[in-house]
Write an enzyme that holds these catalytic residues in place. Sequence first.
Site, PDB file in Angstrom:
ATOM      1  N   GLN A 134      96.700  37.405 -54.375  1.00 48.07           N
ATOM      2  CA  GLN A 134      95.380  36.951 -54.811  1.00 48.07           C
ATOM      3  C   GLN A 134      95.079  37.437 -56.235  1.00 48.07           C
ATOM      4  O   GLN A 134      94.590  36.693 -57.080  1.00 48.07           O
ATOM      5  CB  GLN A 134      94.316  37.479 -53.840  1.00 48.07           C
ATOM      6  CG  GLN A 134      92.886  37.197 -54.264  1.00 48.07           C
ATOM      7  CD  GLN A 134      92.500  35.731 -54.175  1.00 48.07           C
ATOM      8  OE1 GLN A 134      92.694  35.110 -53.146  1.00 48.07           O
ATOM      9  NE2 GLN A 134      91.956  35.175 -55.249  1.00 48.07           N
ATOM     10  N   CYS A 270      87.194  35.507 -54.145  1.00 52.46           N
ATOM     11  CA  CYS A 270      88.511  35.089 -53.626  1.00 52.46           C
ATOM     12  C   CYS A 270      88.376  34.009 -52.566  1.00 52.46           C
ATOM     13  O   CYS A 270      89.329  33.273 -52.314  1.00 52.46           O
ATOM     14  CB  CYS A 270      89.241  36.305 -53.067  1.00 52.46           C
ATOM     15  SG  CYS A 270      88.256  37.230 -51.870  1.00 52.46           S
ATOM     16  N   ARG A 298      95.683  29.756 -57.079  1.00 52.43           N
ATOM     17  CA  ARG A 298      96.558  30.334 -56.041  1.00 52.43           C
ATOM     18  C   ARG A 298      97.856  29.536 -55.972  1.00 52.43           C
ATOM     19  O   ARG A 298      98.940  30.091 -55.853  1.00 52.43           O
ATOM     20  CB  ARG A 298      95.862  30.330 -54.665  1.00 52.43           C
ATOM     21  CG  ARG A 298      94.740  31.335 -54.489  1.00 52.43           C
ATOM     22  CD  ARG A 298      95.196  32.785 -54.586  1.00 52.43           C
ATOM     23  NE  ARG A 298      96.240  33.151 -53.634  1.00 52.43           N
ATOM     24  CZ  ARG A 298      96.034  33.551 -52.367  1.00 52.43           C
ATOM     25  NH1 ARG A 298      94.806  33.662 -51.917  1.00 52.43           N
ATOM     26  NH2 ARG A 298      97.046  33.855 -51.566  1.00 52.43           N
TER      27      ARG A 298
HETATM   28  N1   CP Z   1      91.595  34.231 -50.559  1.00 48.74           N
HETATM   29  C1   CP Z   1      92.384  34.018 -49.478  1.00 48.74           C
HETATM   30  O1   CP Z   1      93.401  34.727 -49.253  1.00 48.74           O
HETATM   31  O2   CP Z   1      92.012  32.966 -48.722  1.00 48.74           O
HETATM   32  P1   CP Z   1      92.597  32.592 -47.278  1.00 48.74           P
HETATM   33  O3   CP Z   1      92.175  33.676 -46.325  1.00 48.74           O
HETATM   34  O4   CP Z   1      92.003  31.266 -46.951  1.00 48.74           O
HETATM   35  O5   CP Z   1      94.108  32.545 -47.382  1.00 48.74           O
END
Ligand code: CP
Length: 337
Positions: A134, A270, A298
């Site tokens: 992330q 995030c 991402r």
């Molecule tokens: N930010 C993130 O990791 O999103 P998810 O939980 O949807 O993978």
Amino acid sequence: MTLRHFIHIQDFNQAELLELIALTRLIKEADRQGVTPKLLQDASLGMIFEEPSTRTRISFEVAMTELGGHALYLKPGEIHLGERESLSDTAQVLSRMVDVVMIRALKHETVTGFAAAATVPVINGLTDYNHPTQVVCDVFTMMEHAPAGKSLQDLRVTFVGDATNVLSSLMFICTKMGMHFTHAAPVKYQPPVRWRHIAEENCRTSGGTLTITEDPVAAVREADFIYTDLWWWVGQEDEIPDRRVAFMPTYQVNGELFGRAPAHCKFMHCLPASRGVEATDEVMDSPRSIIFDQSENRLHAEKGILTWLVYPRLQRPTPELRAYHAGRIQSFLDARS
Ligand code: CP
């Protein structure tokens, strides 16, 4: 060649992280013109998820497809992970069949234990401790949105809210990069001493700074980016009333707090978000919110990470070698019929 995993930001030096981000930029530029190179042709990624995911799952799966490879979604109950088969045995079996494994685990030790037995690269897709993929994406996104004239080392990042797994990785990468990182939270929800020591050590090497405060208004006053995350997660349901009292309204990123930041300051999250809890719609949907650029990045960052780890390990046979083996096998089959 040396086996490298992607489990912790601290496993990489600043130059390696910058190289990874530069690779991500090149791949994104290629993608923008519809010409993502098939750098992982025929490669396979095993994706193990102990928790749900939207961004991580989709970005890794699409990244593999667009790079010419393939991803397998493996969830508990469908593979023998730690039940009926040891973690170590599963890691060794997958290593014989796929080129890289990504794991989202409830416990960080699951990822490190798996990696200890694996003979292919293992990528941490989030644990109870950290979320390194992330934050590579996040620093890349900050570089894209940096105010004119500011270098990476000039950037001021303020995280408001709970000391989550995203906070830990973001604190580590920003301090490693020489950036200026501030965390604003009630004392009870500030990072543990061992995390601070890691970040402080990073600052000594990089020239970055670390500030931890209870004062969110002071924390955002010079921020180029304000970042927040969920105030509670799976397994913390019993704590929701206490956490709500501790954070609301002082640590909510709302119009009033965002208004205390410089006019150029961007908002980051995030995701997933609890809209109206850690941040309001007014901020999340504002023109200065870059949350969906983050989400898109991402995909580009996963391509960078996968390529960086896997491409150097792939055998790339010559057309002559391919033709030789195809011919041998076809002759064998033709002789039977
Ligand atoms: N930010 C993130 O990791 O999103 P998810 O939980 O949807 O993978």
